[in-house]
Design a protein around this motif. Structure first.
Motif, short mmCIF file in Angstrom:
data_model
loop_
_atom_site.label_atom_id
_atom_site.label_comp_id
_atom_site.label_asym_id
_atom_site.label_seq_id
_atom_site.Cartn_x
_atom_site.Cartn_y
_atom_site.Cartn_z
N VAL A 1 0.86 -1.18 0.00
CA VAL A 1 0.00 0.00 0.00
C VAL A 1 0.90 1.24 0.00
N VAL A 2 0.67 2.13 -0.96
CA VAL A 2 1.51 3.33 -1.09
C VAL A 2 0.77 4.51 -0.49
N GLY A 3 1.27 5.05 0.64
CA GLY A 3 0.64 6.22 1.26
C GLY A 3 -0.08 5.86 2.53
N ALA A 4 0.38 6.48 3.63
CA ALA A 4 -0.20 6.17 4.95
C ALA A 4 -1.08 7.31 5.46
N ARG B 1 9.36 7.19 -0.39
CA ARG B 1 8.61 7.85 -1.46
C ARG B 1 8.67 7.00 -2.73
N VAL B 2 7.53 6.55 -3.18
CA VAL B 2 7.50 5.72 -4.40
C VAL B 2 7.71 6.62 -5.61
N GLU B 3 8.65 6.21 -6.45
CA GLU B 3 8.95 7.02 -7.64
C GLU B 3 8.53 6.34 -8.94
N TYR C 1 -9.42 28.20 4.91
CA TYR C 1 -8.78 28.69 6.13
C TYR C 1 -9.13 27.66 7.20
N ARG C 2 -8.15 27.27 8.02
CA ARG C 2 -8.46 26.30 9.08
C ARG C 2 -7.83 26.79 10.38
N ALA C 3 -8.62 26.80 11.46
CA ALA C 3 -8.11 27.26 12.75
C ALA C 3 -8.77 26.48 13.88
N ARG D 1 -4.68 25.57 -0.41
CA ARG D 1 -5.33 25.53 -1.73
C ARG D 1 -6.13 24.23 -1.83
N LEU D 2 -7.34 24.30 -2.34
CA LEU D 2 -8.18 23.10 -2.48
C LEU D 2 -8.13 22.60 -3.92
N GLN D 3 -7.74 21.34 -4.07
CA GLN D 3 -7.70 20.73 -5.39
C GLN D 3 -8.67 19.57 -5.43
N LEU E 1 -6.76 4.29 -5.11
CA LEU E 1 -7.97 4.52 -4.32
C LEU E 1 -7.82 5.80 -3.49
N GLY E 2 -8.90 6.18 -2.80
CA GLY E 2 -8.86 7.39 -1.98
C GLY E 2 -8.67 8.63 -2.84
N ASP E 3 -8.03 9.66 -2.28
CA ASP E 3 -7.84 10.91 -3.03
C ASP E 3 -7.04 10.69 -4.31
N LEU F 1 -13.63 18.47 -3.38
CA LEU F 1 -13.80 19.62 -2.49
C LEU F 1 -14.42 19.09 -1.19
N PRO F 2 -14.12 19.72 -0.06
CA PRO F 2 -14.61 19.13 1.20
C PRO F 2 -16.05 19.52 1.58
N TYR F 3 -16.87 19.99 0.62
CA TYR F 3 -18.16 20.60 0.97
C TYR F 3 -19.23 19.60 1.40
N ALA G 1 -12.54 11.63 3.04
CA ALA G 1 -11.90 10.55 3.79
C ALA G 1 -12.86 9.37 3.93
N SER G 2 -14.14 9.66 4.08
CA SER G 2 -15.07 8.55 4.25
C SER G 2 -15.14 7.72 2.96
N GLN G 3 -15.00 8.38 1.80
CA GLN G 3 -14.94 7.61 0.55
C GLN G 3 -13.69 6.72 0.52
C1 FAD Z 1 -10.41 21.51 4.54
C2 FAD Z 1 -10.72 20.05 4.37
C3 FAD Z 1 -11.70 19.48 5.17
C4 FAD Z 1 -12.05 18.11 5.01
N1 FAD Z 1 -13.01 17.60 5.78
C5 FAD Z 1 -13.36 16.30 5.62
C6 FAD Z 1 -14.36 15.73 6.45
O1 FAD Z 1 -14.94 16.39 7.33
N2 FAD Z 1 -14.70 14.40 6.25
C7 FAD Z 1 -14.08 13.65 5.28
O2 FAD Z 1 -14.44 12.46 5.14
N3 FAD Z 1 -13.11 14.17 4.49
C8 FAD Z 1 -12.73 15.48 4.63
N4 FAD Z 1 -11.75 15.98 3.86
C9 FAD Z 1 -11.10 15.14 2.82
C10 FAD Z 1 -10.04 14.22 3.41
O3 FAD Z 1 -9.10 14.96 4.16
C11 FAD Z 1 -9.30 13.47 2.30
O4 FAD Z 1 -10.23 13.00 1.34
C12 FAD Z 1 -8.56 12.26 2.87
O5 FAD Z 1 -7.68 12.68 3.88
C13 FAD Z 1 -7.83 11.50 1.77
O6 FAD Z 1 -7.13 10.42 2.33
P1 FAD Z 1 -6.08 9.59 1.46
O7 FAD Z 1 -5.49 8.62 2.41
O8 FAD Z 1 -6.71 9.10 0.22
O9 FAD Z 1 -4.99 10.66 0.99
P2 FAD Z 1 -3.99 11.56 1.85
O10 FAD Z 1 -4.56 11.88 3.16
O11 FAD Z 1 -3.58 12.68 0.96
O12 FAD Z 1 -2.75 10.61 2.11
C14 FAD Z 1 -1.78 10.33 1.13
C15 FAD Z 1 -0.51 9.84 1.82
O13 FAD Z 1 0.38 9.38 0.82
C16 FAD Z 1 1.67 9.88 1.08
N5 FAD Z 1 2.36 9.93 -0.23
C17 FAD Z 1 2.17 10.82 -1.24
N6 FAD Z 1 2.94 10.51 -2.29
C18 FAD Z 1 3.63 9.39 -1.95
C19 FAD Z 1 4.57 8.59 -2.63
N7 FAD Z 1 4.95 8.87 -3.89
N8 FAD Z 1 5.09 7.51 -1.99
C20 FAD Z 1 4.70 7.21 -0.72
N9 FAD Z 1 3.80 7.94 -0.02
C21 FAD Z 1 3.27 9.02 -0.64
C22 FAD Z 1 1.43 11.24 1.71
O14 FAD Z 1 2.56 11.67 2.44
C23 FAD Z 1 0.22 10.94 2.58
O15 FAD Z 1 0.59 10.45 3.84
C24 FAD Z 1 -11.38 17.33 4.02
C25 FAD Z 1 -10.36 17.91 3.23
C26 FAD Z 1 -10.04 19.24 3.41
C27 FAD Z 1 -8.95 19.82 2.54
#
Ligand code: FAD
Length: 443
Positions: A18-21, A140-142, A193-195, A287-289, A307-309, A315-317, A322-324
């Motif tokens: 699994v790539v990415g924790a 870091r996977v390249e 903005y997050r605080a 920045r939101l992507q 999978l995941g992001d 957008l987080p609206y 994360a739940s996906q």
């Molecule tokens: C402002 C904001 C609010 C949010 N609120 C919510 C919420 O309330 N509920 C919700 O469900 N979601 C929310 N989200 C979305 C959520 O944060 C993300 O969808 C989620 O964290 C994605 O998880 P992920 O594990 O797929 O990716 P990420 O969390 O991006 O994890 C990726 C990991 O991979 C690592 N990585 C990257 N490249 C490499 C590589 N080449 N080799 C090895 N490791 C690598 C990174 O360092 C990182 O640890 C919000 C997002 C934002 C921006």
């Protein structure tokens, strides 16, 4: 009979890389381990952790956390919000309300939690370690080799598995390797903005009792931006997020800001907000992507999936990114718990894509659509929007997407364990399972 919510043990243990924790990759590592597979988890960063502030956990993830053996620990550092309240931006008038407690328990047999993402991640990492997940930091996977199902890290270390799972986030290298194209993360034109504010400070300001005395989630919808505020850690911390047009320089993804900026961008808004913003010590802006729906999550050859992001950043609206990612993890592990022969690996990966792509794409589209709803300027469209909310029982198309009965069912009624059983049964009967949900959008 409802599906049993647990990960069955496979009779064919495989090696996963699994790539990415992040929250997604750690969840997948836990679920795959519980399903009897071996997992190597590769993380680019030198240490594990999560940046940012609060996160909302909806009922489908709760069911998965329970099966992963993490719910008790997650719940212990969370808060249960009572209602979602939507305020008008200038007067603070509540224009829509969606109950969470007891509604979510009664209707969806789950919880709705707010938690600091660092606490959420820590619980998951502890569980992964307990289950024997092999964690490699500074990895870091390249590149990905699709012939050998292996990845090479920046340090030149090669990790080979039966299956490679890219959970490496919105700027995923694994995605780049699959599509053969750089990029794939798109600026949405918005920033966050997050605080965090100690709730003790809110208690010193007259007029803010209505917020800290009750664990609700508050939205203020206004022209071009919206504010979200909720509590964390049993109410000790107040989490404030402002989602507004992106003003960061082109080459900057994240920087510190001053709370005065938040006050500036919300000039003329509810004075309670300014009382709250004045208590902010530190605020960051991100920045939101998001991503565009990809043709495939699984390449033409090789036992690889993203999978995941990495495959559906949003957008987080709808507070659902994360739940996906966690739902992806459950479906991946659940289907691989049923594998009968190594010949099925690519078919199972294709099934995961087929069963998850439509749903996660709707979340990406639905979140972008929320911007059009939340950020309306005062005028005819805003009046129509508000007239559908104030004093009305929510109906299909309700602008408060959390209250729209159909959209809510889609978002919160998902049961990954039922999906796994349905998907496997269809696969065994010779069909490729998909997932869709009727009448989500008028268009
Ligand atoms: C402002 C904001 C609010 C949010 N609120 C919510 C919420 O309330 N509920 C919700 O469900 N979601 C929310 N989200 C979305 C959520 O944060 C993300 O969808 C989620 O964290 C994605 O998880 P992920 O594990 O797929 O990716 P990420 O969390 O991006 O994890 C990726 C990991 O991979 C690592 N990585 C990257 N490249 C490499 C590589 N080449 N080799 C090895 N490791 C690598 C990174 O360092 C990182 O640890 C919000 C997002 C934002 C921006």
């Amino acid at each position: 009979m409802p599906a049993k919510r647990e990960f069955q043990k496979t009779s064919l243990p495989l090696q996963f890389v699994v790539v990415g924790a992040g929250l997604g990759g750690v969840s997948a590592s836990i679920a795959l381990s519980l399903a009897g597979h071996k997992v190597k988890l590769l993380e680019a960063a030198p240490e594990l952790g999560e940046v940012g502030a609060g996160i909302q956990i909806p009922p489908p993830s709760i069911k998965i956390l329970e099966a992963m053996g993490c719910l008790k620990e997650v719940d212990a550092v969370s808060i249960h919000p009572t209602d979602i309240l939507i305020h008008r931006y200038d007067t603070g008038e509540v224009i829509s309300k969606q109950n969470l407690v007891p509604y979510v328990k009664d209707k969806y047999d789950g919880l709705y939690l707010h938690i600091h993402r660092a606490h959420y991640h820590e619980v998951l990492v502890n569980r992964a370690k307990e289950l024997g997940v092999e964690i490699h930091l500074n990895s870091r996977v390249e590149s990905v080799d699709f012939d050998t199902n292996s990845v090479r890290t920046a340090a030149g270390v090669v990790h080979t598995g039966d299956v490679i799972v890219g959970y490496d986030g919105v700027r995923s290298k694994t995605r780049e390797e699959i599509t053969g194209k750089a990029g794939g993360a798109y600026d949405t034109g918005d920033l966050a903005y997050r605080a965090l504010i100690p709730t003790e400070l809110l208690k010193t300001v007259p007029g803010l009792e209505k917020y800290w005395s009750h664990p609700d989630i508050h939205f203020w919808w206004g022209p071009t931006l919206h504010i979200v505020m909720y509590f964390l850690q049993g109410g000790k911390i107040c989490n404030v997020v402002g989602l507004c047009p992106d003003t960061l320089p082109d080459d900057v993804m994240r920087e510190g800001a001053n709370h005065q900026e938040l006050i500036e961008v919300t000039k003329g808004w509810d004075s309670d907000l300014h009382k709250i913003f004045n208590l902010i010590d530190e605020v960051g802006k991100w920045r939101l992507q998001d991503s565009r729906e990809l043709a495939n999550w699984v390449p033409e050859k090789g036992n690889v999936i993203i999978l995941g992001d990495a495959s559906h950043s949003t957008l987080p609206y709808l507070a659902s990114g994360a739940s996906q990612a966690v739902e992806d993890a459950a479906v991946l592990a659940g289907l691989f718990s049923k594998i009968e022969s190594k010949d099925q690996i690519r078919e199972i990966l294709t099934m995961v894509e087929s069963m998850r792509k439509w749903r996660s794409s709707q979340v990406v589209r639905g979140s972008a659509n929320c911007r059009n709803i939340y950020h309306l300027a005062d005028g005819e469209e805003q009046e129509i929007r508000d007239s559908k909310l104030k004093g009305k029982a929510p109906q299909l198309g309700c602008p408060n997407r959390f209250a729209d009965p159909v959209f809510q069912d889609f978002l919160w009624g998902y049961d990954a364990f039922e999906e796994i059983e349905r998907g496997w049964a269809e696969y065994k009967s010779g069909k490729m399972p998909t997932y869709d949900y009727p009448n989500l959008y008028e268009a």
